[in-house]
Design a protein around this motif. Structure first.
Motif, short mmCIF file in Angstrom:
data_model
loop_
_atom_site.label_atom_id
_atom_site.label_comp_id
_atom_site.label_asym_id
_atom_site.label_seq_id
_atom_site.Cartn_x
_atom_site.Cartn_y
_atom_site.Cartn_z
N ASP A 119 55.21 -0.58 99.38
CA ASP A 119 55.64 -0.33 98.45
C ASP A 119 55.42 1.54 97.88
N ARG A 120 54.05 2.07 97.81
CA ARG A 120 53.26 2.77 97.60
C ARG A 120 53.74 3.68 98.78
N ALA A 121 53.50 3.65 100.42
CA ALA A 121 53.27 4.45 100.99
C ALA A 121 55.14 4.73 101.64
N GLY A 122 56.12 3.83 101.03
CA GLY A 122 57.23 4.42 101.60
C GLY A 122 58.32 3.19 102.27
N GLY A 123 57.15 2.10 102.15
CA GLY A 123 57.58 1.05 103.40
C GLY A 123 56.77 0.92 104.82
N GLU A 124 56.22 2.08 104.68
CA GLU A 124 55.16 1.93 105.57
C GLU A 124 54.06 0.93 105.86
N GLU A 125 53.77 0.74 107.10
CA GLU A 125 52.75 -0.70 106.71
C GLU A 125 51.49 0.21 106.83
N VAL A 126 50.93 -0.42 106.17
CA VAL A 126 49.51 0.07 106.06
C VAL A 126 47.93 -1.32 106.11
N ASP A 127 47.47 -0.47 107.43
CA ASP A 127 46.33 -1.58 107.86
C ASP A 127 44.54 -0.57 107.60
N GLY A 128 44.12 -1.87 107.40
CA GLY A 128 42.84 -1.58 107.56
C GLY A 128 42.28 -1.58 105.56
N LYS A 129 40.84 -2.31 105.31
CA LYS A 129 40.59 -1.62 103.71
C LYS A 129 40.37 -0.76 103.30
N ASP A 130 39.75 0.73 104.09
CA ASP A 130 39.40 1.51 103.49
C ASP A 130 40.64 2.74 103.24
N ARG A 131 41.93 2.53 104.23
CA ARG A 131 43.63 3.01 103.78
C ARG A 131 43.72 2.63 102.83
N LYS A 132 43.53 1.33 102.43
CA LYS A 132 43.46 0.40 100.87
C LYS A 132 43.13 0.96 100.13
N ALA A 133 42.17 0.76 99.97
CA ALA A 133 40.93 1.98 98.88
C ALA A 133 41.31 2.84 98.23
N LYS A 134 41.43 4.39 99.22
CA LYS A 134 41.59 5.36 99.37
C LYS A 134 43.32 5.62 98.50
N GLN A 135 44.48 4.81 98.73
CA GLN A 135 45.43 4.96 98.63
C GLN A 135 45.18 4.01 96.30
N ALA A 136 44.97 3.29 96.71
CA ALA A 136 44.65 2.94 95.69
C ALA A 136 43.55 3.31 94.66
N ALA A 137 42.67 4.40 95.46
CA ALA A 137 41.71 5.25 93.88
C ALA A 137 42.59 6.48 93.73
N LYS A 138 44.28 6.47 94.64
CA LYS A 138 44.74 8.17 93.79
C LYS A 138 45.51 7.91 92.36
N LYS A 139 45.53 6.50 91.72
CA LYS A 139 46.21 5.77 90.66
C LYS A 139 45.66 6.03 89.33
N PRO A 140 45.16 5.95 88.95
CA PRO A 140 44.33 5.47 87.62
C PRO A 140 44.10 3.42 87.36
N THR A 141 43.06 3.25 87.56
CA THR A 141 43.38 1.69 87.08
C THR A 141 44.21 1.31 86.11
N ALA A 142 44.65 2.05 85.48
CA ALA A 142 45.59 1.30 83.96
C ALA A 142 47.32 1.13 84.86
N HIS A 143 47.88 1.66 85.52
CA HIS A 143 48.79 1.70 86.20
C HIS A 143 48.59 0.94 87.35
N ILE A 144 47.26 0.10 88.05
CA ILE A 144 47.24 -0.37 88.52
C ILE A 144 47.90 -2.19 87.93
N ASN A 145 48.54 -3.11 88.91
CA ASN A 145 48.76 -4.31 88.33
C ASN A 145 47.39 -4.91 88.83
N VAL A 146 47.59 -5.76 87.17
CA VAL A 146 46.28 -6.78 86.52
C VAL A 146 46.26 -7.73 87.87
N LEU A 147 47.21 -7.78 88.56
CA LEU A 147 47.15 -9.45 89.06
C LEU A 147 46.15 -9.20 90.03
#
Length: 319
Positions: A183-211
């Protein structure tokens, strides 16, 4: 004056003549020589005893038996100590010391062999704790209830179900993280844990879904531990005289320049973690179906919200 000629002559006559050439006949013996069969049997027993030496447990057991036998054996009459005590007035069955002492000890102090390596008094403390556990209910009626075989099996089965539900929760969090990154990448597929971690770290944890926020926290803790190990390793071989500029540039290449900022406490996440694993998993499964039309049990993303072909929400409906 008494003559001693006869006595001396008698004593000389009684003694053996060592100058005599007569050889005394050997005394007859009743011991019969052993046969070759008996010698072979004896040699066989000795060979078996040498081939099978006693184990350590057997040696310890034999030493305990010898010790107990020695402690339970009275002082022999022929011993030097017993003879010295007899000369001093000791009699068997009486006590040492002055006569008429009723409290005198007639038997020596008993030897209590200490087993184990625990300190003195530890055994009494264990007995006291056990006695307190047994009588905790009052009047001896509150003895600790022993668990039956059925109860033990039921408890172990419950633990196994809890562990499996916890593992399924982590799997559902990874699926949610993948959809969130898309969703954050605009529908673009994201592969690899490193890229997921970098994209998740750009937003504060409070805005990340608690699930699936716990997954990010777990990854951040592992990254911090890795960074600490890296810094410790670098500090061991780094030269104190060096200014460290080259090392800092290398660290920037490895770790980057941006520092992640996370809240010290996350009450919302703590409340979510306090739920049972089965309830957390159910919330994740429902969220995946509502938001992404994805069935966690089918492992398939449907085209519409009707999700035709899916048996249901629970795992039992898919079995």
């Amino acid at each position: 004056m008494v003559s001693t000629t006869g006595d001396s002559a008698l004593s000389v006559a009684d003694t053996d003549d060592y100058m005599s050439m007569t050889v005394p006949e050997p005394a007859s013996t009743t011991c019969r020589p052993k046969t070759s069969f008996q010698r072979r049997a004896r040699q066989k027993r000795e060979a078996e005893s040498r081939a099978h030496p006693p184990s350590k447990a057997e040696l310890v057991h034999q030493a305990e038996l010898n010790r107990d036998e020695a402690l339970n054996t009275a002082l022999p009459v022929t011993s030097k100590g017993f003879q010295m005590m007899t000369k001093l007035g000791f009699k068997v069955g009486t006590a040492l010391g002055k006569e008429g002492n009723e409290h005198a000890r007639k038997e020596p102090l008993g030897v209590l062999v200490k087993e184990g390596r625990a300190g003195l008094g530890m055994e009494d403390e264990r007995k006291r704790k056990f006695r307190d556990e047994v009588t905790s209910g009052g009047g001896g009626q509150g003895a600790k209830k022993r668990e039956t075989e059925g109860e033990f099996r039921e408890r172990q089965a419950g633990k196994s179900i809890q562990r499996r539900a916890e593992d399924l929760c982590w799997g559902a969090m990874r699926v949610l993280e993948g959809f969130g990154c898309e969703d954050r990448a605009g529908g673009e597929e994201v592969d690899g844990k490193d890229r997921k971690a970098k994209q998740a770290a750009k937003k504060p944890t409070a805005h990340i879904n608690v699930l699936w926020r716990a997954l990010l926290w777990d990854r951040v803790e592992k990254e911090k531990e890795t960074r600490m190990r890296y810094d410790l390793h670098q500090s061991l071989w780094r030269d104190p005289a060096c200014d460290g500029q080259d090392d800092e540039e290398q660290d920037i290449k490895v770790w980057g320049t941006e520092e992640e900022e996370f809240e010290a406490e996350d009450r919302e996440l703590d409340e979510f973690k306090s739920l049972e694993p089965a309830e957390r998993l159910e919330r994740m499964v429902v969220y995946l179906r509502q938001e992404y039309k994805y069935c966690f049990w089918c492992k398939f993303r449907y085209a519409d919200g009707m999700m035709e072909g899916c048996p249901g929400i629970s795992e039992d409906e898919h079995s």
